[in-house]
Design a protein around this motif. Sequence first.
Motif, PDB file in Angstrom:
ATOM      1  N   ILE A   1     -39.058  17.807  78.581  1.00  0.00           N
ATOM      2  CA  ILE A   1     -39.274  16.655  79.449  1.00  0.00           C
ATOM      3  C   ILE A   1     -40.645  16.079  79.126  1.00  0.00           C
ATOM      4  CG2 ILE A   1     -40.206  18.141  81.269  1.00  0.00           C
ATOM      5  CD1 ILE A   1     -39.072  16.169  83.316  1.00  0.00           C
ATOM      6  N   THR A   2     -40.701  14.743  79.035  1.00  0.00           N
ATOM      7  CA  THR A   2     -41.980  14.112  78.708  1.00  0.00           C
ATOM      8  C   THR A   2     -42.943  14.212  79.895  1.00  0.00           C
ATOM      9  OG1 THR A   2     -41.195  11.954  79.468  1.00  0.00           O
ATOM     10  CG2 THR A   2     -40.888  12.504  77.127  1.00  0.00           C
ATOM     11  N   VAL A   3     -44.223  14.029  79.601  1.00  0.00           N
ATOM     12  CA  VAL A   3     -45.249  14.202  80.619  1.00  0.00           C
ATOM     13  C   VAL A   3     -45.060  13.223  81.778  1.00  0.00           C
ATOM     14  CG1 VAL A   3     -47.726  14.141  81.076  1.00  0.00           C
ATOM     15  CG2 VAL A   3     -46.869  15.082  78.916  1.00  0.00           C
TER      16      VAL A   3
ATOM     17  N   TYR B   1     -50.598  21.265  75.001  1.00  0.00           N
ATOM     18  CA  TYR B   1     -51.721  20.883  74.141  1.00  0.00           C
ATOM     19  C   TYR B   1     -51.446  21.221  72.680  1.00  0.00           C
ATOM     20  CZ  TYR B   1     -54.099  20.460  78.623  1.00  0.00           C
ATOM     21  OH  TYR B   1     -54.458  20.080  79.901  1.00  0.00           O
ATOM     22  N   ALA B   2     -50.802  22.358  72.433  1.00  0.00           N
ATOM     23  CA  ALA B   2     -50.501  22.724  71.047  1.00  0.00           C
ATOM     24  C   ALA B   2     -49.440  21.799  70.448  1.00  0.00           C
ATOM     25  CB  ALA B   2     -50.027  24.172  70.993  1.00  0.00           C
ATOM     26  N   PHE B   3     -48.428  21.473  71.243  1.00  0.00           N
ATOM     27  CA  PHE B   3     -47.381  20.567  70.767  1.00  0.00           C
ATOM     28  C   PHE B   3     -47.948  19.183  70.473  1.00  0.00           C
ATOM     29  CE2 PHE B   3     -43.258  18.197  71.939  1.00  0.00           C
ATOM     30  CZ  PHE B   3     -42.804  18.262  70.625  1.00  0.00           C
ATOM     31  N   GLU B   4     -48.807  18.692  71.365  1.00  0.00           N
ATOM     32  CA  GLU B   4     -49.421  17.382  71.153  1.00  0.00           C
ATOM     33  C   GLU B   4     -50.287  17.381  69.902  1.00  0.00           C
ATOM     34  OE1 GLU B   4     -51.639  14.072  73.924  1.00  0.00           O
ATOM     35  OE2 GLU B   4     -52.321  16.153  74.107  1.00  0.00           O
TER      36      GLU B   4
ATOM     37  N   ASP C   1     -45.215  10.494  75.059  1.00  0.00           N
ATOM     38  CA  ASP C   1     -46.286  10.430  76.073  1.00  0.00           C
ATOM     39  C   ASP C   1     -47.525  11.178  75.630  1.00  0.00           C
ATOM     40  OD1 ASP C   1     -44.702   8.887  77.693  1.00  0.00           O
ATOM     41  OD2 ASP C   1     -43.949  10.591  78.861  1.00  0.00           O
ATOM     42  N   PHE C   2     -47.767  11.212  74.301  1.00  0.00           N
ATOM     43  CA  PHE C   2     -48.970  11.804  73.756  1.00  0.00           C
ATOM     44  C   PHE C   2     -49.945  10.710  73.355  1.00  0.00           C
ATOM     45  CE2 PHE C   2     -46.212  15.579  72.245  1.00  0.00           C
ATOM     46  CZ  PHE C   2     -46.313  16.160  73.501  1.00  0.00           C
ATOM     47  N   ASP C   3     -51.225  11.066  73.353  1.00  0.00           N
ATOM     48  CA  ASP C   3     -52.274  10.115  73.012  1.00  0.00           C
ATOM     49  C   ASP C   3     -53.026  10.623  71.792  1.00  0.00           C
ATOM     50  OD1 ASP C   3     -54.374   8.321  72.846  1.00  0.00           O
ATOM     51  OD2 ASP C   3     -54.754   8.288  75.018  1.00  0.00           O
TER      52      ASP C   3
ATOM     53  N   TRP D   1     -58.660  16.115  69.448  1.00  0.00           N
ATOM     54  CA  TRP D   1     -59.701  17.146  69.523  1.00  0.00           C
ATOM     55  C   TRP D   1     -59.790  17.752  70.922  1.00  0.00           C
ATOM     56  CZ3 TRP D   1     -60.805  18.964  65.096  1.00  0.00           C
ATOM     57  CH2 TRP D   1     -60.838  18.122  63.969  1.00  0.00           C
ATOM     58  N   MET D   2     -59.418  16.970  71.914  1.00  0.00           N
ATOM     59  CA  MET D   2     -59.388  17.533  73.268  1.00  0.00           C
ATOM     60  C   MET D   2     -58.332  18.623  73.385  1.00  0.00           C
ATOM     61  SD  MET D   2     -61.762  16.244  75.106  1.00  0.00           S
ATOM     62  CE  MET D   2     -61.178  16.805  76.690  1.00  0.00           C
ATOM     63  N   ASP D   3     -57.255  18.490  72.607  1.00  0.00           N
ATOM     64  CA  ASP D   3     -56.230  19.524  72.613  1.00  0.00           C
ATOM     65  C   ASP D   3     -56.785  20.850  72.084  1.00  0.00           C
ATOM     66  OD1 ASP D   3     -54.332  17.771  73.615  1.00  0.00           O
ATOM     67  OD2 ASP D   3     -53.682  17.131  71.621  1.00  0.00           O
ATOM     68  N   PHE D   4     -57.607  20.779  71.047  1.00  0.00           N
ATOM     69  CA  PHE D   4     -58.228  21.994  70.514  1.00  0.00           C
ATOM     70  C   PHE D   4     -59.149  22.635  71.560  1.00  0.00           C
ATOM     71  CE2 PHE D   4     -56.789  20.293  66.514  1.00  0.00           C
ATOM     72  CZ  PHE D   4     -56.592  21.408  65.718  1.00  0.00           C
ATOM     73  N   VAL D   5     -59.900  21.800  72.244  1.00  0.00           N
ATOM     74  CA  VAL D   5     -60.810  22.308  73.269  1.00  0.00           C
ATOM     75  C   VAL D   5     -60.019  22.968  74.402  1.00  0.00           C
ATOM     76  CG1 VAL D   5     -62.521  21.658  74.996  1.00  0.00           C
ATOM     77  CG2 VAL D   5     -62.600  20.630  72.720  1.00  0.00           C
ATOM     78  N   ALA D   6     -58.929  22.315  74.812  1.00  0.00           N
ATOM     79  CA  ALA D   6     -58.125  22.856  75.913  1.00  0.00           C
ATOM     80  C   ALA D   6     -57.484  24.190  75.522  1.00  0.00           C
ATOM     81  CB  ALA D   6     -57.052  21.846  76.313  1.00  0.00           C
TER      82      ALA D   6
END
Length: 734
Positions: A615-617, A635-638, A679-681, A686-691
């Motif tokens: 399901i999308t965000v 976060y990993a998928f994005e 629904d990814f940005d 890089w925020m995904d790596f941080v998260a």
Amino acid sequence: MSHDVLTPDDALSEPQEQNTQPLSEDYKSDRTQVETEKSPPKSTDKERIELPKEPLLKPYVPNENVHAQIVEDDLEEAQNRFRVDSTQTYTVAEDFKALEDIGKDKKKKEKSSEGKRKRDRVLRWKGITVEEMKKKRVERTILDDISGHAFGGELTFIMGSSGAGKTTLLNVLTGRNKGSLRTNGEISLNGRKMTSSEMKQLSAYVQQEDVFMASQTVSEVLHFAVKMRSPERLSKKRRENLVENMLTTFGLKNCENTRVGSVKEKGISRGEKKRLTIACEILTDPPVLFCDEPTSGLDSFMSHQVMKCLKDLAKEGKIVICTIHQPSTWVYQMADRLVVLCQGKVAFEGRTKNVEAFLVKLGSPVPDHASVSDHFIRVLSRNVREQQTDYEARMQKILKTQLSKDRLTLSESVRYQKSKDKNLRKKIHRSWCFQFFALIGRGLVQITRRKKYILARLILTVLVSWFLGMVYLQIPINRDNLLGIKGVIFATLQMNNILYMMPSLISFWEDYAVVVREYQSNMYSPSAYFMARSFTDSLLHLFYPIIFFSIIYFMTGLPITIIGMSTFLTMCIAMSMIITSLSHAVVSLCGNVTISLTVAPLISVPVMVFGGFLITVKAIPIYYKPLSYISWYHYAFEANMIALFKDHGVIEGCNQTSIMTSAMNMECSTGLKLIEDQDFDVDHFWMDFVAVGAILVFWKITPNNYYNSTISLKVVCGEKFYCFIWCRNPCRFP
């Protein structure tokens, strides 16, 4: 002070000639009778060593404050006691002041004084009552007004049939594993009332089950124990000499290079394991040694060998107390004193030589060619044809015949005033960093020796990645396969649950019993073990994800780009570490591997559902939104989608001019459009790596507190331990 009370030993022994000078009443005991019996009735001055103006017999039992001072000195030295070889000990105060100067050689005098000092220790327990509580009500009484005593230099057996309360009494004396039991009574050493923490400082506990790291050798177990428990850091040579002496003393020289083993792995015998356990526990040279069923599961010869080791330790002046179910004749004859329990009460308490006379008084003499211990247990047991009323009446007769009463009462116990407060918390001699690196070293050795486990996980990784690669074998990136492309990316993250969660959860819990024992022995803190174990497991999870990535990435034909490959590999490694850390956290929180197998999916499945694939965000209901924000899958998928499709351009088979008119072409356009449709940005890369990194750190560090609590609660509660979240009435610290 209380008046003399008749004991079975007094009643059953022949009348003895009393010394004209009375002894301290708190220390009149069977020990005094033994010394009187051993001394000739008429001795010359040359045959007896005399002190100025006083006979020898009275100074042997000094006043209460002198005895209490011995305990205070033991407590002062408890943190720094250590056996420097098989017969000597290292303490802060290495020599003791001589009690009297009798003009003898100094070395002989010090040796005699030290030996007498050790044998002056008397452990007493008075009015011990233990009740099992359930919903603030007494469910049953396990021990009812139990009293007794044990002396230094003697081996004391606590006997009784199954369920008589032997282990419970031992746990009360040691202050361990009380759980939700309510206890009353007093425990004293040399007339000084002892708290649970003080008793732990002065005693060692050999539990019934011998738990060790199965992959370690006997020599390695002793080396590690010496390295972690010695008050000062010993040189390698001194450590090797000490281990060599311990191996020789306890008869372990022939198996020093043999792995300890376990139920699943062949190793040393149970008798050798028991002797190894005793060797590890007496490294700190405790004045009191408790052993729970040391002969359980051993044959007659092995039982004799184990008890011979304990008898030798008793000869050093230690108080050695063992629970034992039904000893063989050889083992029984080693005991100096006997405490027999029946239905939670004392059926006999005294010297073993008086047991036969006691049974004669009961009208049940020992038959010819029969074992005394076997016959005693048979007398206390109910026959098949015996009525319950007859059995209870017979037990009442036995209990009434038992006249041994401890003379120490609450008012008679020595009130020794301390000059300053003592820190009786457990002291671990090595620093946290030393513990951490020592445990890492042991963990790495353990990993290298678990070849079957590593091979099994390697085969599982190869099979799962190969199977998934065959499903999406060289799938082209076009309009018809977009759903499959997203599926393989998300399935790669999802497979970490199958590959790493359950194996990590089970393997982490295998060493739990060992950690509890070593923590009780003050070798290291649970936090040091948790972080070291997490680190060594992380090394494995750098290896398996690389193999998984190498197979599935190239089999599925995903874009060969540096950013795409590096991101995909990084997220595989991160997912494996997060799942592994989550497994450690769950099992630490629950304190039970069975419950953990149920709880772990309850945590991982919801965050996986809201990871952005099923399901999308934007489509997630508002009341489930928080789950998507803490979902590491999201976060990993994005990050993977952005890395693989950001620079892809037009997707084959897509008609850009028809995208606004055809609902079937909604996901068909450029790579950027595909990312937006999920629904990814792109700006969140890089925020995904941080998260993901923050979530990894959280699961690596936060469970450390849960693990500390789990180990501590286990030490306090013992077998009554349950997870404090699931238990309605959790056990609490005293």
